[in-house]
Design an enzyme around this catalytic site. Sequence first.
Site, PDB file in Angstrom:
ATOM      1  N   SER A   8       0.837  -1.203   0.000  1.00 48.43           N
ATOM      2  CA  SER A   8       0.000   0.000   0.000  1.00 48.43           C
ATOM      3  C   SER A   8       0.873   1.255   0.000  1.00 48.43           C
ATOM      4  O   SER A   8       1.585   1.545   0.967  1.00 48.43           O
ATOM      5  CB  SER A   8      -0.903   0.005   1.229  1.00 48.43           C
ATOM      6  N   HIS A  33      -1.192  -1.271  -4.298  1.00 46.28           N
ATOM      7  CA  HIS A  33      -2.450  -0.855  -3.659  1.00 46.28           C
ATOM      8  C   HIS A  33      -2.457   0.659  -3.448  1.00 46.28           C
ATOM      9  O   HIS A  33      -1.532   1.227  -2.876  1.00 46.28           O
ATOM     10  CB  HIS A  33      -2.573  -1.575  -2.313  1.00 46.28           C
ATOM     11  N   ASP A  35      -4.755   3.903  -2.029  1.00 45.53           N
ATOM     12  CA  ASP A  35      -5.876   4.278  -1.164  1.00 45.53           C
ATOM     13  C   ASP A  35      -6.369   5.677  -1.505  1.00 45.53           C
ATOM     14  O   ASP A  35      -5.646   6.647  -1.308  1.00 45.53           O
ATOM     15  CB  ASP A  35      -5.421   4.248   0.297  1.00 45.53           C
ATOM     16  N   MET A  37      -8.918   8.500  -0.469  1.00 43.66           N
ATOM     17  CA  MET A  37      -9.757   8.921   0.672  1.00 43.66           C
ATOM     18  C   MET A  37     -10.262  10.339   0.443  1.00 43.66           C
ATOM     19  O   MET A  37      -9.490  11.213   0.039  1.00 43.66           O
ATOM     20  CB  MET A  37      -8.926   8.908   1.955  1.00 43.66           C
ATOM     21  N   HIS A  66      -8.296   1.224  -4.077  1.00 46.90           N
ATOM     22  CA  HIS A  66      -9.251   1.063  -2.971  1.00 46.90           C
ATOM     23  C   HIS A  66      -9.907   2.416  -2.720  1.00 46.90           C
ATOM     24  O   HIS A  66      -9.275   3.329  -2.194  1.00 46.90           O
ATOM     25  CB  HIS A  66      -8.464   0.571  -1.744  1.00 46.90           C
ATOM     26  N   MET A  68     -12.128   4.882  -0.830  1.00 48.49           N
ATOM     27  CA  MET A  68     -12.811   5.184   0.433  1.00 48.49           C
ATOM     28  C   MET A  68     -13.469   6.543   0.246  1.00 48.49           C
ATOM     29  O   MET A  68     -13.068   7.546   0.853  1.00 48.49           O
ATOM     30  CB  MET A  68     -11.790   5.190   1.579  1.00 48.49           C
ATOM     31  N   MET A 137     -11.627  -5.148   5.680  1.00 46.29           N
ATOM     32  CA  MET A 137     -10.823  -4.174   6.425  1.00 46.29           C
ATOM     33  C   MET A 137     -10.512  -4.755   7.799  1.00 46.29           C
ATOM     34  O   MET A 137     -11.426  -5.143   8.537  1.00 46.29           O
ATOM     35  CB  MET A 137     -11.578  -2.854   6.598  1.00 46.29           C
ATOM     36  N   ASP A 175      -6.675  -5.862   4.503  1.00 47.49           N
ATOM     37  CA  ASP A 175      -6.034  -4.546   4.476  1.00 47.49           C
ATOM     38  C   ASP A 175      -6.107  -3.925   5.868  1.00 47.49           C
ATOM     39  O   ASP A 175      -7.201  -3.710   6.407  1.00 47.49           O
ATOM     40  CB  ASP A 175      -6.790  -3.686   3.453  1.00 47.49           C
TER      41      ASP A 175
HETATM   42  C1  DX5 Z   1      -6.343   2.129   5.461  1.00 44.21           C
HETATM   43  C2  DX5 Z   1      -5.915   1.752   4.081  1.00 44.21           C
HETATM   44  C3  DX5 Z   1      -4.796   0.794   4.020  1.00 44.21           C
HETATM   45  C4  DX5 Z   1      -3.525   1.268   4.649  1.00 44.21           C
HETATM   46  C5  DX5 Z   1      -2.926   0.060   5.298  1.00 44.21           C
HETATM   47  O1  DX5 Z   1      -7.553   2.799   5.421  1.00 44.21           O
HETATM   48  O2  DX5 Z   1      -6.990   1.186   3.360  1.00 44.21           O
HETATM   49  O3  DX5 Z   1      -4.539   0.335   2.697  1.00 44.21           O
HETATM   50  O4  DX5 Z   1      -2.598   1.808   3.747  1.00 44.21           O
HETATM   51  O5  DX5 Z   1      -1.854   0.460   6.009  1.00 44.21           O
HETATM   52  P1  DX5 Z   1      -1.126  -0.429   7.098  1.00 44.21           P
HETATM   53  O6  DX5 Z   1      -0.616  -1.658   6.382  1.00 44.21           O
HETATM   54  O7  DX5 Z   1      -0.063   0.485   7.560  1.00 44.21           O
HETATM   55  O8  DX5 Z   1      -2.130  -0.762   8.143  1.00 44.21           O
HETATM   56 ZN    ZN Z   2      -6.480   0.168   1.390  1.00 44.99          ZN
END
Ligand code: DX5
Ligand code: ZN
Length: 217
Positions: A8, A33, A35, A37, A66, A68, A137, A175
């Site tokens: 990620s 990956h 993210d 947000m 991903h 969010m 999650m 994740d």
């Molecule tokens: C959190 C993200 C993850 C995050 C995971 O909301 O969806 O992908 O990057 O990070 P670690 O592996 O540090 O928990």
């Molecule tokens: Zn993620």
Amino acid sequence: MDHLVSPSLLAADFGRLDKEIAMVNRSAADWLHLDIMDGVFVPNISFGFPVLKYVNLLSEKPLDIHLMIVDPDRYIERFRDSGASILTVHYEACPHLNRTVNEIRRLGMKAGVSLNPHTPLSVLEWVFPYIDMVLIMTVNPGYGGQEFIGNSFARIRALRKMINESGNDVMIQVDGGVDTTNAKKLLDSGVDVLVAGTSVFESDDPEGTIRKLKELG
Ligand code: DX5
Ligand code: ZN
């Protein structure tokens, strides 16, 4: 199937993104990956299309995106055009989930659905035939570096059973808080795709950590 590893990027050093992506390219990682947000669905804001464009130019690994964000339907085509191979939306953000995942597939991507840690697995019962992956999650989404939620193992075993009984070919991705100490147990519980941010990018040897995650199982 052999399991996949998807580092990620959220935990990478964005001041040297080119070097971080080059490391992932050299590594045993299967996907990258990303993210997204929006500060509404989750309390944090990460990065958007201008960064993604650059990542897509540099990455040799398929982009595993991903989302969010609220109302992801507005952006499905833009994420496809930004290089997404796998596009995952949150169940909690999609009132018309069937339509959303069909649209993701119609545009040529693999469709994933993510569940927050408290969301019952049963909401997926009628969705399995239309998706390629469920993202469980194992932290509350929004931040990297959080502690893994312990009862996730039982949750994953129950989901694996549900998917197998449905007769559909659906991968399980995890994740949040994944590292080399819990990854083996996750794989044994039925996980197909390990996402890891902090444990990869903040380790002394990120490429070696990816290799370790890949060689487990
Ligand atoms: C959190 C993200 C993850 C995050 C995971 O909301 O969806 O992908 O990057 O990070 P670690 O592996 O540090 O928990
Ligand atoms: Zn993620």
